[in-house]
Write a protein that holds these residues in place. Sequence first.
Motif, PDB file in Angstrom:
ATOM      1  N   VAL A  59      30.991  69.893  13.002  1.00 29.12           N
ATOM      2  CA  VAL A  59      29.934  69.134  13.674  1.00 29.12           C
ATOM      3  C   VAL A  59      29.980  69.371  15.181  1.00 29.12           C
ATOM      4  CG1 VAL A  59      29.097  66.806  14.211  1.00 29.12           C
ATOM      5  CG2 VAL A  59      29.846  67.364  11.889  1.00 29.12           C
ATOM      6  N   VAL A  60      31.181  69.326  15.761  1.00 24.93           N
ATOM      7  CA  VAL A  60      31.336  69.549  17.202  1.00 24.93           C
ATOM      8  C   VAL A  60      30.869  70.948  17.595  1.00 24.93           C
ATOM      9  CG1 VAL A  60      33.027  69.812  19.052  1.00 24.93           C
ATOM     10  CG2 VAL A  60      33.191  67.881  17.490  1.00 24.93           C
ATOM     11  N   ALA A  61      31.241  71.953  16.788  1.00 26.11           N
ATOM     12  CA  ALA A  61      30.838  73.328  17.098  1.00 26.11           C
ATOM     13  C   ALA A  61      29.320  73.475  17.106  1.00 26.11           C
ATOM     14  CB  ALA A  61      31.458  74.288  16.087  1.00 26.11           C
ATOM     15  N   THR A  62      28.668  72.853  16.133  1.00 24.59           N
ATOM     16  CA  THR A  62      27.204  72.957  16.039  1.00 24.59           C
ATOM     17  C   THR A  62      26.519  72.228  17.178  1.00 24.59           C
ATOM     18  OG1 THR A  62      27.406  73.025  13.628  1.00 24.59           O
ATOM     19  CG2 THR A  62      25.224  72.604  14.538  1.00 24.59           C
ATOM     20  N   SER A 171      26.029  63.227  16.188  1.00 25.17           N
ATOM     21  CA  SER A 171      27.462  63.354  16.464  1.00 25.17           C
ATOM     22  C   SER A 171      28.156  61.998  16.416  1.00 25.17           C
ATOM     23  CB  SER A 171      27.666  64.016  17.834  1.00 25.17           C
ATOM     24  OG  SER A 171      29.027  64.090  18.160  1.00 25.17           O
ATOM     25  N   ALA A 172      27.528  60.968  17.015  1.00 23.87           N
ATOM     26  CA  ALA A 172      28.135  59.636  17.044  1.00 23.87           C
ATOM     27  C   ALA A 172      28.222  59.018  15.655  1.00 23.87           C
ATOM     28  CB  ALA A 172      27.333  58.723  17.973  1.00 23.87           C
ATOM     29  N   PHE A 182      35.693  61.226  22.442  1.00 25.93           N
ATOM     30  CA  PHE A 182      36.275  62.569  22.419  1.00 25.93           C
ATOM     31  C   PHE A 182      35.219  63.615  22.075  1.00 25.93           C
ATOM     32  CE2 PHE A 182      38.278  65.931  19.788  1.00 25.93           C
ATOM     33  CZ  PHE A 182      39.066  66.522  20.762  1.00 25.93           C
ATOM     34  N   ASN A 183      34.366  63.299  21.103  1.00 21.50           N
ATOM     35  CA  ASN A 183      33.292  64.217  20.739  1.00 21.50           C
ATOM     36  C   ASN A 183      32.357  64.468  21.914  1.00 21.50           C
ATOM     37  OD1 ASN A 183      33.962  64.817  18.074  1.00 21.50           O
ATOM     38  ND2 ASN A 183      31.900  64.396  17.341  1.00 21.50           N
ATOM     39  N   LEU A 184      32.021  63.403  22.641  1.00 21.75           N
ATOM     40  CA  LEU A 184      31.131  63.556  23.786  1.00 21.75           C
ATOM     41  C   LEU A 184      31.778  64.404  24.871  1.00 21.75           C
ATOM     42  CD1 LEU A 184      28.353  62.665  24.916  1.00 21.75           C
ATOM     43  CD2 LEU A 184      29.582  60.882  26.161  1.00 21.75           C
ATOM     44  N   LEU A 185      33.084  64.267  25.048  1.00 20.46           N
ATOM     45  CA  LEU A 185      33.803  65.099  26.015  1.00 20.46           C
ATOM     46  C   LEU A 185      33.605  66.582  25.703  1.00 20.46           C
ATOM     47  CD1 LEU A 185      35.933  65.808  28.173  1.00 20.46           C
ATOM     48  CD2 LEU A 185      37.704  65.314  26.476  1.00 20.46           C
ATOM     49  N   LEU A 186      33.746  66.950  24.438  1.00 23.97           N
ATOM     50  CA  LEU A 186      33.581  68.346  24.049  1.00 23.97           C
ATOM     51  C   LEU A 186      32.146  68.817  24.269  1.00 23.97           C
ATOM     52  CD1 LEU A 186      35.700  68.346  20.761  1.00 23.97           C
ATOM     53  CD2 LEU A 186      36.394  69.096  23.042  1.00 23.97           C
ATOM     54  N   LEU A 187      31.169  67.972  23.975  1.00 23.48           N
ATOM     55  CA  LEU A 187      29.769  68.346  24.193  1.00 23.48           C
ATOM     56  C   LEU A 187      29.483  68.529  25.678  1.00 23.48           C
ATOM     57  CD1 LEU A 187      27.814  66.088  21.655  1.00 23.48           C
ATOM     58  CD2 LEU A 187      28.760  68.369  21.331  1.00 23.48           C
ATOM     59  N   ASP A 188      30.046  67.659  26.515  1.00 25.14           N
ATOM     60  CA  ASP A 188      29.844  67.779  27.961  1.00 25.14           C
ATOM     61  C   ASP A 188      30.466  69.064  28.514  1.00 25.14           C
ATOM     62  OD1 ASP A 188      28.452  65.421  28.129  1.00 25.14           O
ATOM     63  OD2 ASP A 188      30.206  64.204  28.616  1.00 25.14           O
ATOM     64  N   ILE A 189      31.653  69.409  28.016  1.00 24.41           N
ATOM     65  CA  ILE A 189      32.308  70.635  28.472  1.00 24.41           C
ATOM     66  C   ILE A 189      31.471  71.850  28.079  1.00 24.41           C
ATOM     67  CG2 ILE A 189      34.317  72.116  28.105  1.00 24.41           C
ATOM     68  CD1 ILE A 189      36.020  69.597  27.927  1.00 24.41           C
ATOM     69  N   LEU A 190      30.935  71.842  26.868  1.00 24.94           N
ATOM     70  CA  LEU A 190      30.112  72.971  26.429  1.00 24.94           C
ATOM     71  C   LEU A 190      28.783  73.012  27.172  1.00 24.94           C
ATOM     72  CD1 LEU A 190      30.989  72.815  22.657  1.00 24.94           C
ATOM     73  CD2 LEU A 190      31.401  74.753  24.159  1.00 24.94           C
ATOM     74  N   GLY A 413      28.023  62.636  37.496  1.00 29.25           N
ATOM     75  CA  GLY A 413      28.345  63.190  36.178  1.00 29.25           C
ATOM     76  C   GLY A 413      28.927  62.141  35.242  1.00 29.25           C
ATOM     77  N   ILE A 414      29.798  61.267  35.771  1.00 27.60           N
ATOM     78  CA  ILE A 414      30.412  60.219  34.955  1.00 27.60           C
ATOM     79  C   ILE A 414      29.350  59.249  34.443  1.00 27.60           C
ATOM     80  CG2 ILE A 414      31.935  58.209  35.038  1.00 27.60           C
ATOM     81  CD1 ILE A 414      33.665  59.800  37.047  1.00 27.60           C
ATOM     82  N   SER A 415      28.411  58.874  35.302  1.00 28.38           N
ATOM     83  CA  SER A 415      27.392  57.902  34.891  1.00 28.38           C
ATOM     84  C   SER A 415      26.503  58.465  33.792  1.00 28.38           C
ATOM     85  CB  SER A 415      26.548  57.482  36.096  1.00 28.38           C
ATOM     86  OG  SER A 415      25.804  58.572  36.620  1.00 28.38           O
ATOM     87  N   VAL A 416      26.068  59.720  33.928  1.00 24.13           N
ATOM     88  CA  VAL A 416      25.206  60.325  32.907  1.00 24.13           C
ATOM     89  C   VAL A 416      25.948  60.460  31.582  1.00 24.13           C
ATOM     90  CG1 VAL A 416      23.961  62.415  32.241  1.00 24.13           C
ATOM     91  CG2 VAL A 416      23.740  61.543  34.564  1.00 24.13           C
ATOM     92  N   ALA A 417      27.187  60.962  31.635  1.00 28.77           N
ATOM     93  CA  ALA A 417      27.962  61.171  30.412  1.00 28.77           C
ATOM     94  C   ALA A 417      28.243  59.842  29.700  1.00 28.77           C
ATOM     95  CB  ALA A 417      29.268  61.886  30.739  1.00 28.77           C
ATOM     96  N   THR A 418      28.564  58.801  30.459  1.00 28.69           N
ATOM     97  CA  THR A 418      28.868  57.503  29.846  1.00 28.69           C
ATOM     98  C   THR A 418      27.631  56.887  29.200  1.00 28.69           C
ATOM     99  OG1 THR A 418      30.568  57.140  31.543  1.00 28.69           O
ATOM    100  CG2 THR A 418      29.871  55.227  30.271  1.00 28.69           C
ATOM    101  N   LEU A 419      26.482  57.065  29.833  1.00 28.97           N
ATOM    102  CA  LEU A 419      25.247  56.534  29.250  1.00 28.97           C
ATOM    103  C   LEU A 419      24.900  57.234  27.940  1.00 28.97           C
ATOM    104  CD1 LEU A 419      23.193  55.976  32.496  1.00 28.97           C
ATOM    105  CD2 LEU A 419      23.700  54.230  30.785  1.00 28.97           C
ATOM    106  N   TRP A 420      25.156  58.540  27.846  1.00 22.51           N
ATOM    107  CA  TRP A 420      24.921  59.247  26.584  1.00 22.51           C
ATOM    108  C   TRP A 420      25.836  58.711  25.479  1.00 22.51           C
ATOM    109  CZ3 TRP A 420      20.879  61.472  25.016  1.00 22.51           C
ATOM    110  CH2 TRP A 420      20.078  62.256  25.852  1.00 22.51           C
ATOM    111  N   LEU A 421      27.001  58.223  25.855  1.00 23.78           N
ATOM    112  CA  LEU A 421      27.901  57.607  24.882  1.00 23.78           C
ATOM    113  C   LEU A 421      27.463  56.188  24.547  1.00 23.78           C
ATOM    114  CD1 LEU A 421      30.635  57.588  23.315  1.00 23.78           C
ATOM    115  CD2 LEU A 421      31.708  56.814  25.440  1.00 23.78           C
ATOM    116  N   TYR A 422      27.034  55.451  25.551  1.00 19.97           N
ATOM    117  CA  TYR A 422      26.782  54.014  25.431  1.00 19.97           C
ATOM    118  C   TYR A 422      25.449  53.687  24.757  1.00 19.97           C
ATOM    119  CZ  TYR A 422      26.437  49.139  27.134  1.00 19.97           C
ATOM    120  OH  TYR A 422      26.315  47.774  27.231  1.00 19.97           O
TER     121      TYR A 422
END
Length: 535
Positions: A59-62, A171-172, A182-190, A413-422
Amino acid sequence: MADKNELIENEELPEEAVFDEDIVLEEEKPQSSSDNETNRCTVSECIEQIGYGRYHWKVVATMGMMSAADSAEIWIIGLISLNLTCDWKITAAQKAAVPGTVFLLMSIGSWLSGLLADIYGRRKVMLIVYYIFTVAATASAFSWNYPVFLLLRGVAGFCIGANYGVSICYSAEMVPITKRAFNLLLLDILWCIGGVFICFCAIFVMPYQWGWRYLILLAALPCLVTIPLLHICDESVRFLAVKGRLQDAKLIFDKMAEQNQASKLTCEIYCPTTKTASKSLNTDLFKQPFLRRTILLVVCFGASVWVFYAFMYLLPDMMASGYCHLSEWFQVTHKNSRGCSVYTSKEYIFLIVVNLLYLPGYIISPITAEYWGRRPTLWYSFWGGLATTVLLLICIDPVVVYINLFLVINFYGISVATLWLYVPENYPTYLRSSATGAHNGFSKVGAALGTFLTEYLDSIKISHSITVLVVVLVISSVATIFLQLETKDKSLADGNDSTEMTVRGTNLPLDDRRTRVSMRCGANATDPQCEELDI
């Protein structure tokens, strides 16, 4: 005094309620023999029981490849704008119309795909949209004039908006509670890697005539890899359960357990939902109990994406103009054989550095969101971003300004990434994709306004653009104070409530009406704890 059982059975627990370890869960009524014979478990319990493993890496790879492809396609517009101006002699208005059209159609795509994914399924929508995306993005490399290019890039922008929100929801919904961040971290890095990849490719292909066409084709490579991966992905188990397709969900759970080398489920899947998505525009977002959080999250998400994209345009302008005595490294002075100003490897390397500067924020966001919680992470990222942006108006030593720029970029970057999680965690399954799509749509309106105003105000005075960002951040930072729901360590809701809350030490969801809560105070409504929980 009313009967205690009647009070508890008719109670409506508020979504923000925090429960103590001393809460005791009791059966509402004696279970029949058939209930005893049937071992039932919710979708959340099934996901937690199977755990995280090889199935989820697929799932993470896709979703990660989709994230990288989306990032590359967004960066394309800025990388090739000067070349388009040279080759087709387009005006400044036509040049500005390209990102404006892309962001506008991204907003529409987000709204529409979110609704469709709640009706017809996450996987089906992603597959259809991604085929259209790949064709449109690739075909734009062969555009013979500006109108055709604008049309094809607009379609690609529509698909980018349509894909990203649905992929975040998917993904969630497929991973255990502790792995969502953790999944969101990988998506953000990619996502970051996608931007670095296309900027790196530009160094080698853009010096050639029609190099921008080659760059578009290279940006389409992640799309070609993603399509086969999407075909091997399954539908969201939460979506299937809400739709009543429990047997289909059970088959996917068996497959998940096999690939994760975990024990297969021995219980019957139980979904406490009573409502599914409407085939018309879903208005539940703007009704209770979701109205308050929807308004607050629209403000926060729109502002966050506004400043995020605006700063992508602002930073090169600050460097080029020597603002606050910064290095004038980003001066576009090179001209090609036709006398047009174009980027060189120096500018492309600068853009790679800008991409990488966002990486620490992407890494910090899920860590702090998992350790401190989503709301505290949003508080410090918005207020920290506001403070550091204000400091940009004060020109001190260039070294101090560089450090401050690094902090600004990472707070954004932190605010955008956290909102995608939240955001997806705030809504039940029947509404989750529509909600995420709506918030993403509103945010892209913010992105369009932010980039337009930044481009316009930078031509007058850099400090004017920074002042606008400060005003936007003041409003959104205040909005974060009023966010009430903390979703850390909470299961996603499959029923009608905003979260499927669980009592510490148990896996039993509170919106399972087979149970009732017996507080220490009993039916004593004068007890402060009972008053807090409206008992």
